[in-house]
Design a protein around this motif. Structure first.
Motif, PDB file in Angstrom:
ATOM      1  N   ARG A 128     -16.743 -37.803  11.074  1.00  0.00           N
ATOM      2  CA  ARG A 128     -15.753 -37.041  11.863  1.00  0.00           C
ATOM      3  C   ARG A 128     -14.990 -37.988  12.791  1.00  0.00           C
ATOM      4  NH1 ARG A 128     -20.205 -32.350  12.663  1.00  0.00           N
ATOM      5  NH2 ARG A 128     -19.534 -30.976  10.978  1.00  0.00           N
ATOM      6  N   GLU A 129     -15.705 -38.920  13.389  1.00  0.00           N
ATOM      7  CA  GLU A 129     -15.044 -39.900  14.271  1.00  0.00           C
ATOM      8  C   GLU A 129     -14.063 -40.756  13.467  1.00  0.00           C
ATOM      9  OE1 GLU A 129     -18.653 -40.441  17.550  1.00  0.00           O
ATOM     10  OE2 GLU A 129     -17.895 -42.188  16.451  1.00  0.00           O
ATOM     11  N   GLN A 130     -14.481 -41.126  12.254  1.00  0.00           N
ATOM     12  CA  GLN A 130     -13.600 -41.916  11.386  1.00  0.00           C
ATOM     13  C   GLN A 130     -12.319 -41.131  11.073  1.00  0.00           C
ATOM     14  OE1 GLN A 130     -13.954 -45.074   9.713  1.00  0.00           O
ATOM     15  NE2 GLN A 130     -15.398 -45.384  11.380  1.00  0.00           N
ATOM     16  N   TRP A 131     -12.507 -39.824  10.849  1.00  0.00           N
ATOM     17  CA  TRP A 131     -11.371 -38.960  10.497  1.00  0.00           C
ATOM     18  C   TRP A 131     -10.359 -38.930  11.644  1.00  0.00           C
ATOM     19  CZ3 TRP A 131     -12.056 -33.075   8.937  1.00  0.00           C
ATOM     20  CH2 TRP A 131     -10.842 -32.589   8.431  1.00  0.00           C
ATOM     21  N   VAL A 132     -10.901 -38.697  12.825  1.00  0.00           N
ATOM     22  CA  VAL A 132     -10.018 -38.630  14.003  1.00  0.00           C
ATOM     23  C   VAL A 132      -9.309 -39.974  14.195  1.00  0.00           C
ATOM     24  CG1 VAL A 132      -9.982 -38.347  16.527  1.00  0.00           C
ATOM     25  CG2 VAL A 132     -11.412 -36.850  15.129  1.00  0.00           C
ATOM     26  N   ALA A 133     -10.041 -41.042  13.981  1.00  0.00           N
ATOM     27  CA  ALA A 133      -9.425 -42.372  14.153  1.00  0.00           C
ATOM     28  C   ALA A 133      -8.334 -42.621  13.116  1.00  0.00           C
ATOM     29  CB  ALA A 133     -10.506 -43.441  14.038  1.00  0.00           C
ATOM     30  N   LYS A 134      -8.507 -42.071  11.908  1.00  0.00           N
ATOM     31  CA  LYS A 134      -7.541 -42.307  10.837  1.00  0.00           C
ATOM     32  C   LYS A 134      -6.327 -41.403  10.946  1.00  0.00           C
ATOM     33  CE  LYS A 134     -10.939 -43.540   7.259  1.00  0.00           C
ATOM     34  NZ  LYS A 134     -10.480 -44.829   6.755  1.00  0.00           N
ATOM     35  N   ASP A 135      -6.512 -40.184  11.504  1.00  0.00           N
ATOM     36  CA  ASP A 135      -5.477 -39.150  11.424  1.00  0.00           C
ATOM     37  C   ASP A 135      -4.802 -38.948  12.781  1.00  0.00           C
ATOM     38  OD1 ASP A 135      -3.929 -36.922  11.014  1.00  0.00           O
ATOM     39  OD2 ASP A 135      -5.445 -35.890   9.782  1.00  0.00           O
ATOM     40  N   ASN A 136      -3.621 -39.481  12.894  1.00  0.00           N
ATOM     41  CA  ASN A 136      -2.880 -39.423  14.157  1.00  0.00           C
ATOM     42  C   ASN A 136      -2.561 -37.986  14.542  1.00  0.00           C
ATOM     43  OD1 ASN A 136      -1.588 -40.648  16.346  1.00  0.00           O
ATOM     44  ND2 ASN A 136       0.406 -40.399  15.347  1.00  0.00           N
ATOM     45  N   MET A 137      -2.203 -37.170  13.564  1.00  0.00           N
ATOM     46  CA  MET A 137      -1.826 -35.786  13.840  1.00  0.00           C
ATOM     47  C   MET A 137      -3.030 -35.011  14.388  1.00  0.00           C
ATOM     48  SD  MET A 137       0.266 -33.263  11.349  1.00  0.00           S
ATOM     49  CE  MET A 137      -1.075 -32.664  10.368  1.00  0.00           C
ATOM     50  N   LEU A 138      -4.172 -35.217  13.787  1.00  0.00           N
ATOM     51  CA  LEU A 138      -5.394 -34.541  14.235  1.00  0.00           C
ATOM     52  C   LEU A 138      -5.743 -34.986  15.659  1.00  0.00           C
ATOM     53  CD1 LEU A 138      -7.752 -32.666  13.440  1.00  0.00           C
ATOM     54  CD2 LEU A 138      -8.946 -34.667  12.561  1.00  0.00           C
ATOM     55  N   ARG A 139      -5.572 -36.274  15.876  1.00  0.00           N
ATOM     56  CA  ARG A 139      -5.864 -36.811  17.214  1.00  0.00           C
ATOM     57  C   ARG A 139      -4.946 -36.168  18.259  1.00  0.00           C
ATOM     58  NH1 ARG A 139      -6.036 -41.776  15.379  1.00  0.00           N
ATOM     59  NH2 ARG A 139      -4.004 -42.414  16.173  1.00  0.00           N
ATOM     60  N   THR A 140      -3.677 -36.048  17.932  1.00  0.00           N
ATOM     61  CA  THR A 140      -2.696 -35.455  18.851  1.00  0.00           C
ATOM     62  C   THR A 140      -3.027 -33.997  19.106  1.00  0.00           C
ATOM     63  OG1 THR A 140      -1.066 -36.906  17.849  1.00  0.00           O
ATOM     64  CG2 THR A 140      -0.207 -35.130  19.209  1.00  0.00           C
ATOM     65  N   LEU A 141      -3.386 -33.306  18.042  1.00  0.00           N
ATOM     66  CA  LEU A 141      -3.713 -31.877  18.135  1.00  0.00           C
ATOM     67  C   LEU A 141      -4.922 -31.649  19.039  1.00  0.00           C
ATOM     68  CD1 LEU A 141      -2.931 -29.079  16.817  1.00  0.00           C
ATOM     69  CD2 LEU A 141      -4.777 -29.516  15.200  1.00  0.00           C
ATOM     70  N   LEU A 142      -5.951 -32.475  18.839  1.00  0.00           N
ATOM     71  CA  LEU A 142      -7.166 -32.325  19.649  1.00  0.00           C
ATOM     72  C   LEU A 142      -6.884 -32.661  21.117  1.00  0.00           C
ATOM     73  CD1 LEU A 142      -9.817 -33.911  17.250  1.00  0.00           C
ATOM     74  CD2 LEU A 142      -9.639 -31.497  17.885  1.00  0.00           C
ATOM     75  N   ALA A 143      -6.060 -33.681  21.340  1.00  0.00           N
ATOM     76  CA  ALA A 143      -5.758 -34.109  22.710  1.00  0.00           C
ATOM     77  C   ALA A 143      -4.928 -33.068  23.455  1.00  0.00           C
ATOM     78  CB  ALA A 143      -5.016 -35.445  22.672  1.00  0.00           C
ATOM     79  N   SER A 144      -4.084 -32.344  22.689  1.00  0.00           N
ATOM     80  CA  SER A 144      -3.213 -31.349  23.329  1.00  0.00           C
ATOM     81  C   SER A 144      -3.995 -30.128  23.776  1.00  0.00           C
ATOM     82  CB  SER A 144      -2.127 -30.926  22.341  1.00  0.00           C
ATOM     83  OG  SER A 144      -2.700 -30.134  21.318  1.00  0.00           O
ATOM     84  N   GLY A 145      -5.145 -29.914  23.188  1.00  0.00           N
ATOM     85  CA  GLY A 145      -5.948 -28.746  23.507  1.00  0.00           C
ATOM     86  C   GLY A 145      -5.365 -27.460  22.938  1.00  0.00           C
ATOM     87  N   ALA A 146      -4.334 -27.596  22.068  1.00  0.00           N
ATOM     88  CA  ALA A 146      -3.657 -26.419  21.507  1.00  0.00           C
ATOM     89  C   ALA A 146      -4.553 -25.663  20.534  1.00  0.00           C
ATOM     90  CB  ALA A 146      -2.380 -26.853  20.803  1.00  0.00           C
ATOM     91  N   ALA A 147      -5.451 -26.384  19.877  1.00  0.00           N
ATOM     92  CA  ALA A 147      -6.327 -25.714  18.913  1.00  0.00           C
ATOM     93  C   ALA A 147      -7.742 -25.643  19.471  1.00  0.00           C
ATOM     94  CB  ALA A 147      -6.331 -26.496  17.614  1.00  0.00           C
ATOM     95  N   ALA A 148      -8.363 -24.478  19.257  1.00  0.00           N
ATOM     96  CA  ALA A 148      -9.730 -24.309  19.770  1.00  0.00           C
ATOM     97  C   ALA A 148     -10.711 -24.887  18.775  1.00  0.00           C
ATOM     98  CB  ALA A 148      -9.997 -22.818  19.983  1.00  0.00           C
TER      99      ALA A 148
END
Lengths: 221, 396
Positions: free
Chosen positions: B192-212
């Motif tokens: 999961r950490e690898q995924w977040v590191a690879k996927d900029n969009m996912l990282r942005t989404l998680l950082a924005s707090g827009a998705a629960a």
């Protein structure tokens, strides 16, 4: 002992059939050296092949004693050749993959001769013909004279009552030729029927019976 | 024995000729076997589990390609009657810049939830060659496939850097000749950490707090098992009906899909095998028949000495069997030598081109002996038809 009547043979391999034997009658007695003489291409070898059942005639019968052996089945012809006939060929026809002694022993293989007894006899024959020291050599390591002597041992291995020799001295020098001729005479004197195809005068001179083959016909001289 | 050796020496060139034919047959067959193993391995895998992914498109690769598969969906799948075990997975391309279409040979990162036993009936465990497999609670450790290990020169005890993080290699898988040969397997938490590191969009989404989203929601797919006696296709259809927003693969459909997508390879395999049989077979049959015809004068002499048809047939057949057996064994040895030599060279890039299975080697030997015997029998029948005089004349 051996008698052939009305032998006819024509080769049909080419476009024009080539008649070779046109009603040949011949006989060979036990204890006699019979010579069939004739020019090259006259059909001497073909006649010898027919007498030894190495090939079939188109017509005529070969008798061995009272048995018309030319009418036997393939299997019985093989048995007859193995037990009753010894062949000596001009080209020796030793098997290149076998040693001299094994070439001699080969004659016993197809008549069920025991191998240990056979080996003793093969070595004895090689000794008799002065090639015992070459027993373990392959044909390519032997001279022409030595090869013919080994081939002679092979022909005598089963002690056949009938010996057929096709130009047995044709590829030999005078010394070796004389040696083989002497062996043929001795075989006849020992009671065997010996038929030799040749055009050599010295062989013809020592024969008990001489036939001449010309234009497919055989006449006794 | 001495006679046999003498005979074989006389047949040296024949043995070599047969060996070349059999070597060609075995080498082509081994290439074909290699492809078959790859296709069969994939087929076994998809028939051993129901594969599920989140609906849509996402980062996932391989059997879990699709959108997010959140924890709530996993629980819903587990509640479907007939389901027995749901293992969350994260499957990602190790190098996202390589083509997403190259899934057959792509190097993949597989994160597995080790708190759940593997639901795949064909692969309850993956075979470990050295070291060990992952254990629950493992962090920053990896088990790698044989091809990946060879091409990246990693071994047990060495370290591997993935997205800037260092991982210790604790196990090396056996070569399976299918997809896991190119896997790097880690715990699902690490994946999961690898995924977040690879996927900029996912990282942005998680950082924005827009998705629960929680960490447990970051799954690209799941392996789903079924209860004993259940029809896996029926269970998969049931999941599709009852659980919304999920891509469920019907095992038999996926197997058909896999087979149709590998139809080219299957055709190639058949072509290679047919070519091997044709080339090897013709070469062998021709060599044996020629060897018999070459000795036609010898057979004429033997017949003059009293050999009957059966005696001669037995002799020729015996020699032909000895010669084809020797040629076959030498041919197999040559093929093994060539195959292992090429594979040793190819293994530097993680490839294996040949697979010498027992059925291939046994089949090739049996084929060569049978064909050798048949060719010898054919040639012998032709030879014994001749009169002894004719055989001697022709061999002169």
């Amino acid at each position: 002992m051996l008698r052939a009547e009305g032998i006819v043979k024509t080769y049909r391999g080419s476009a024009t059939p080539v008649p070779v034997l046109s009603g040949v009658d011949v006989s060979a007695e036990a204890g006699a050296l019979t010579v069939i003489a004739g020019a090259s291409g006259s059909g001497k070898s073909t006649l010898l092949n027919v007498l030894g059942l190495l090939e079939d005639a188109d017509a005529g019968t070969v008798w061995y004693g009272d048995v018309p052996v030319s009418t036997l089945s393939r299997r019985d012809k093989s048995r007859y050749r193995g037990r009753s006939v010894g062949f000596v060929f001009q080209a020796f026809l030793l098997l290149p993959s076998l040693t001299a002694v094994d070439n001699v022993l080969l004659a016993g293989r197809y008549v069920g001769r025991a191998r240990t007894d056979g080996r003793r006899r093969a070595l004895m024959l090689l000794e008799q013909f002065g090639v015992a020291q070459r027993a373990a050599h392959y044909p390519r390591e032997l001279s022409g004279g030595e090869q013919q002597r080994v081939a002679f041992c092979r022909a005598l291995f089963n002690d056949p009552p009938l010996l057929l020799a096709d130009e047995p001295t044709g590829n030999l020098d005078d010394v070796n030729g004389a040696l083989i001729l002497q062996a043929l005479r001795e075989r006849a004197q020992a009671g065997g029927a010996v038929v030799v195809v040749t055009h050599r005068p010295d062989v013809i001179a020592g024969a008990d019976a001489v036939y001449a083959l010309e234009h497919g016909r055989l006449r006794r001289r | 024995m001495v006679t046999l050796l003498r005979t074989l020496r006389g047949y040296l060139f024949t043995v070599v000729g047969i060996a070349v034919g059999v070597a060609g047959l075995v080498a082509l067959g081994a290439m074909s076997e290699r492809i078959v193993r790859f296709i069969e391995g994939g087929d076994r895998f998809v028939l051993g589990q129901i594969s599920a992914a989140g609906r849509g498109m996402g980062m996932g690769a391989g059997f879990t390609a699709g959108g997010l598969l959140p924890a709530a969906t996993l629980r819903a799948i587990a509640a479907v009657p007939g389901v027995d075990g749901v293992q969350a997975q994260v499957m990602l391309p190790l190098n996202p810049t390589t083509s997403q279409f190259m899934t057959l040979t792509q190097e993949l990162l597989l994160g597995m939830d080790l708190s759940v036993p593997s639901p795949n009936r064909a692969y309850r465990t993956l075979p470990v060659r050295t070291g060990r497999f992952l254990r629950e609670g493992d962090r920053r450790v990896a088990v790698v496939g044989a091809s990946f290990a060879a091409s990246h020169d990693v071994d047990v005890g060495k370290r591997l850097t993935l997205e800037g993080e260092s991982y210790e290699v604790v196990g090396l898988l056996e070569r399976m000749l299918t997809a896991p040969d190119r896997f790097v397997i880690v715990s699902i938490v690490d994946a999961r950490e690898q995924w977040v590191a690879k996927d900029n969009m996912l990282r942005t989404l998680l950082a924005s707090g827009a998705a629960a989203l929680t960490a447990a929601d970051l799954n690209t797919g799941a392996a789903v098992g079924w209860r004993e006696g259940e029809d896996p296709d029926a269970v998969a259809l049931r999941i599709r009906e009852r659980v919304p927003a999920v891509n469920v693969q019907i095992p038999s459909e996926l197997s058909r899909l896999l087979r149709s997508s590998t139809a080219f390879f299957a055709a190639l395999t058949s072509g290679i095998a047919a070519l091997g049989l044709l080339i090897g077979g013709l070469s062998l049959a021709n060599t044996v028949a020629a060897a018999v015809f070459e000795r036609i004068r010898d057979f004429g002499v033997k017949r003059a000495l009293g050999a009957g048809d059966l005696q001669l047939g037995r002799e020729v057949l015996g020699e032909a069997l000895g010669v084809t057996l020797s040629g076959g064994l030498v041919g197999i040895a040559i093929a093994l030598l060539i195959g292992f030599g090429i594979d040793a060279w190819a293994s530097r890039t993680g490839q294996q081109l040949f697979f010498f299975s027992g059925r291939l080697l046994g089949g090739a030997l049996a084929f060569s002996i049978l064909l050798g015997a048949a060719s010898a029998a054919y040639a012998t029948l032709r030879v014994v038809r001749l009169s002894p005089a004719e055989a001697i004349r022709r061999g002169g």
